[in-house]
Design a protein around this motif. Structure first.
Motif, PDB file in Angstrom:
ATOM      1  N   MET A  79       0.832  -1.208   0.000  1.00 26.41           N
ATOM      2  CA  MET A  79       0.000   0.000   0.000  1.00 26.41           C
ATOM      3  C   MET A  79       0.867   1.259   0.000  1.00 26.41           C
ATOM      4  O   MET A  79       0.597   2.222  -0.728  1.00 26.41           O
ATOM      5  CB  MET A  79      -0.908  -0.018   1.238  1.00 26.41           C
ATOM      6  N   TRP A 184      -6.726   1.996  -1.907  1.00 27.70           N
ATOM      7  CA  TRP A 184      -8.002   1.943  -1.181  1.00 27.70           C
ATOM      8  C   TRP A 184      -8.429   0.510  -0.904  1.00 27.70           C
ATOM      9  O   TRP A 184      -8.858   0.174   0.205  1.00 27.70           O
ATOM     10  CB  TRP A 184      -9.080   2.674  -1.986  1.00 27.70           C
ATOM     11  N   TYR A 187      -6.146  -1.025   1.810  1.00 27.92           N
ATOM     12  CA  TYR A 187      -6.488  -0.494   3.132  1.00 27.92           C
ATOM     13  C   TYR A 187      -7.768  -1.157   3.660  1.00 27.92           C
ATOM     14  O   TYR A 187      -7.850  -1.560   4.824  1.00 27.92           O
ATOM     15  CB  TYR A 187      -6.667   1.021   3.049  1.00 27.92           C
ATOM     16  N   ARG A 190      -7.103  -4.996   4.421  1.00 33.66           N
ATOM     17  CA  ARG A 190      -6.293  -5.230   5.625  1.00 33.66           C
ATOM     18  C   ARG A 190      -7.145  -5.189   6.888  1.00 33.66           C
ATOM     19  O   ARG A 190      -6.836  -5.869   7.871  1.00 33.66           O
ATOM     20  CB  ARG A 190      -5.190  -4.163   5.755  1.00 33.66           C
TER      21      ARG A 190
END
Length: 203
Positions: A79, A184, A187, A190
């Motif tokens: 990321m 995005w 994120y 995760r």
């Protein structure tokens, strides 16, 4: 529960990274083919394209492994790298689209003056002499030089440069938005719980 959350995010992220793998292999293969058929004469250009392809391949494999295993550390670094790539690529793409003809000419003249080999090859392939103004008192390897009907190389180069810059800028801008989509998705992915694990576990 499955497609709307964890599984959907996982496979979307995998598909995005497979796209990056394909693009990276196309870059490497295209650069190698261009050198093989002598379409691109500069070894530095070929090496730079191959290096970008290898880097993109490694980043995509990191993202693919992180997505398949739901590996928090790999996903974090993936990321972070994607975010940096987005910033750089978005800036370069906007600069490519915004550059005007005078700026193009200035940049091309700097490159023209730096490399005598490139200058010679351009004069031969484009059949032009000198950069800004044709001077028949100087030596030139173009065929038009002997007939005294040459155009300056800046005229011919600028005819292609504008199209190339707009193509590169547009393509880069498109891929920069896929990168922010990847940031995005990573994120979001995760912070999702794996439904196969204990529901009371944090991740």
């Amino acid at each position: 529960m499955a497609c709307g959350g964890f599984v959907c995010s996982k496979f979307t992220l995998c598909a995005l990274n497979i796209l990056y793998v394909v693009v990276s292999l196309m870059l490497i293969a295209g650069a190698a083919w261009g050198k093989w058929v002598d379409l691109v004469s500069s070894f530095r250009v070929v090496a730079a394209i191959i290096a970008v392809g290898v880097f993109l391949f490694l980043v995509a494999m990191m993202g693919l492994c992180g997505a398949m295993k739901h590996h928090q550390v790999l996903l974090f670094f993936y990321m972070f790298i994607l975010l940096l790539l987005f910033i750089v690529q978005f800036s370069v793409s906007c600069a490519s689209l915004a550059i005007n003809n005078e700026q193009q000419k200035s940049l091309l003249e700097i490159g023209w003056n730096k490399s005598e080999t490139l200058r010679s090859k351009l004069q031969t392939s484009l059949d032009c002499c000198n950069f800004a103004e044709v001077n028949y008192n100087t030596s030139c390897e173009a065929q038009c030089h002997s007939a005294h009907n040459c155009e300056s190389c800046s005229v011919k180069i600028l005819a292609y440069a504008d199209d190339v810059l707009h193509f590169v800028g547009g393509t880069g801008l498109f891929f920069s938005f896929t990168e922010i989509l990847g940031v995005w998705l990573t994120y979001r992915y995760r912070n999702l719980k794996d439904p196969r694990l204990n529901p009371r576990a944090f991740l």
